[in-house]
Design a protein around this motif. Structure first.
Motif, PDB file in Angstrom:
ATOM      1  N   SER A  75      -0.653   0.437  -0.223  1.00  0.00           N
ATOM      2  CA  SER A  75       0.834   1.212  -0.177  1.00  0.00           C
ATOM      3  C   SER A  75       0.553   1.872   1.421  1.00  0.00           C
ATOM      4  O   SER A  75       1.965   1.759   2.008  1.00  0.00           O
ATOM      5  CB  SER A  75       0.496   2.480  -0.958  1.00  0.00           C
ATOM      6  OG  SER A  75       1.291   3.470  -0.575  1.00  0.00           O
ATOM      7  N   ASP A 176       2.824   7.960  -2.602  1.00  0.00           N
ATOM      8  CA  ASP A 176       2.793   7.815  -4.041  1.00  0.00           C
ATOM      9  C   ASP A 176       2.352   6.373  -4.405  1.00  0.00           C
ATOM     10  O   ASP A 176       3.190   5.580  -4.241  1.00  0.00           O
ATOM     11  CB  ASP A 176       3.966   8.240  -4.660  1.00  0.00           C
ATOM     12  CG  ASP A 176       3.908   8.375  -6.118  1.00  0.00           C
ATOM     13  OD1 ASP A 176       2.820   8.319  -6.734  1.00  0.00           O
ATOM     14  OD2 ASP A 176       4.784   8.624  -6.733  1.00  0.00           O
ATOM     15  N   THR A 177       1.127   6.299  -4.996  1.00  0.00           N
ATOM     16  CA  THR A 177       0.796   5.077  -5.711  1.00  0.00           C
ATOM     17  C   THR A 177       1.263   4.991  -7.244  1.00  0.00           C
ATOM     18  O   THR A 177       0.906   3.753  -7.568  1.00  0.00           O
ATOM     19  CB  THR A 177      -0.596   4.737  -5.136  1.00  0.00           C
ATOM     20  OG1 THR A 177      -1.359   5.881  -5.818  1.00  0.00           O
ATOM     21  CG2 THR A 177      -0.707   4.588  -3.833  1.00  0.00           C
ATOM     22  N   GLY A 178       1.568   5.816  -7.722  1.00  0.00           N
ATOM     23  CA  GLY A 178       1.991   5.777  -9.129  1.00  0.00           C
ATOM     24  C   GLY A 178       0.784   5.524  -9.901  1.00  0.00           C
ATOM     25  O   GLY A 178      -0.376   5.775  -9.708  1.00  0.00           O
TER      26      GLY A 178
END
Ligand SMILES: Cc1cc2nc3c(=O)[nH]c(=O)nc-3n(C[C@H](O)[C@H](O)[C@H](O)COP(=O)(O)OP(=O)(O)OC[C@H]3O[C@@H](n4cnc5c(N)ncnc54)[C@H](O)[C@@H]3O)c2cc1C
Length: 320
Positions: A75, A176-178
């Motif tokens: 990311s 944000d990598t979820g």
């Protein structure tokens, strides 16, 4: 040099970096005057280490909070690439390296060249890949825009410091990598080992099916210990359950380049040789004078391992 810039993903290990990280940095600086490293949990020691091997910038993804590196590092790199892309991103072909580059490939919609063992500048980057068990070499190059993604096998290049100053550290947060970044490492296990790591040992003594039975592997371990080296193995005895997979040398195991490699009761299948033929001196002990291993051996002993190895061990003991 036609390569404007290269980024190298470097993996932290025991306060420093993995040996493959240093190998990639060393080779990258021969291809481009502009080399940056990318890591996580950076500190002054890492900035100095990557600088010494040729990187001028160190992008730091920061503390991963126990997360696996794949999602956050991919990311962070995707964000960096959106701001300005290098010609290529090199990564060690390790477990984490492959995880990162696969995720990055999906994010950037760019292909990955894997299993790379050579990299040159021929009016652009050209990669080298062994195929068919190392019997053939193919070359490849990227077309299209954006960074080429390249996973490089360990021991493909020599690690050589250049004496550069510490790299400038630049924060490169993951964002944000979820859900994909939610997996965390709950526990980790350090494999027990006495003596040097197989991939880094100056001497490797490997055993194969010619040992006859699992118990005889103790001869390999003892010879390795007396030579201050590491014990290795062919896949045949790993598959037979005599030794763990971590000992396997070859195409689907580890690549080693020691000063001395001693193959005991190993026939020399191409899949084995691809992992050790870069050794400086190869010694083979095999009872079959036509065994393929003798074709690449610098020194060959046609004989029974059950006689030759105990004699070698006795000789080494008498010297120590
Ligand atoms: C996709 C794929 C990936 C593979 N990856 C790997 C890999 O990473 N690493 C790997 O090693 N293999 C790999 N293999 C397997 C490989 O093809 C061989 O089967 C394997 O290397 C053979 O192991 P070996 O030499 O121990 O056994 P063998 O080929 O059975 O050879 C045993 C040797 O011991 C000798 N011998 C027997 N008795 C004695 C004695 N008393 N004294 C001295 N010599 C003796 C024999 O003459 C013979 O040369 C792979 C295969 C495939 C298909």
């Amino acid at each position: 040099m036609t390569i404007a810039s290269l980024w190298v993903i470097v993996e932290p290990a025991n306060g420093s970096l993995t040996s493959t990280s240093f190998e990639l940095l060393s080779h990258a600086r021969t291809l481009s005057a502009n080399v940056a490293a990318i890591t996580w949990g950076a500190n002054d020691a890492l900035a100095a280490a990557v600088g010494e091997y040729g990187a001028t910038t160190l992008y730091d993804v920061g503390d991963l909070g126990g997360a696996l590196p794949g999602a956050p590092v991919a990311s962070a790199i995707a964000t960096l690439v959106a701001q300005g892309t290098p010609d290529a991103i090199l990564v060690p072909a390790s477990y984490d390296g492959r995880d990162i580059i696969a995720r990055l490939s999906a994010r950037l919609d760019r292909p990955v060249l894997t299993n790379v063992t050579g990299l040159s500048d021929e009016d652009g980057l050209v990669t080298e890949h062994p195929i068919f068990g190392g019997t053939q070499i193919v070359n490849a190059r990227f077309t299209g825009d954006g960074p080429g993604l390249i996973a490089v096998r360990p021991k493909s290049f020599a690690a050589e410091p250049s004496g550069g100053a510490a790299a400038t550290v630049v924060a490169a947060p993951a964002g944000d990598t979820g859900a994909s970044g939610a997996a965390i490492i709950v526990t980790s296990h350090v494999e027990e080992r006495t003596g040097p790591k197989l991939e880094e040992a100056a001497v490797v003594v490997s055993g194969g099916r010619g040992l006859g039975e699992a118990d005889k592997y103790s001869l390999i371990e003892e010879a390795a210990r007396l030579l201050h080296g590491a014990p290795g193995a062919s896949r045949a005895i790993v598959d037979a359950g005599w030794v763990p997979y971590s000992h396997q040398v070859g195409q689907t195991g580890k690549t080693v380049k020691p000063t001395v490699y001693i193959a005991c009761g190993i026939s020399g299948a191409t899949q084995h040789m691809v992992g050790m033929k870069g050794s400086k001196n190869i010694v083979a002990i095999n009872k079959d004078p036509d065994a393929p291993i003798f074709q690449i051996a610098d020194f060959g002993v046609v004989g029974d391992v059950h006689k030759v190895l105990p004699a070698l061990i006795e000789a080494l003991k008498s010297r120590s």
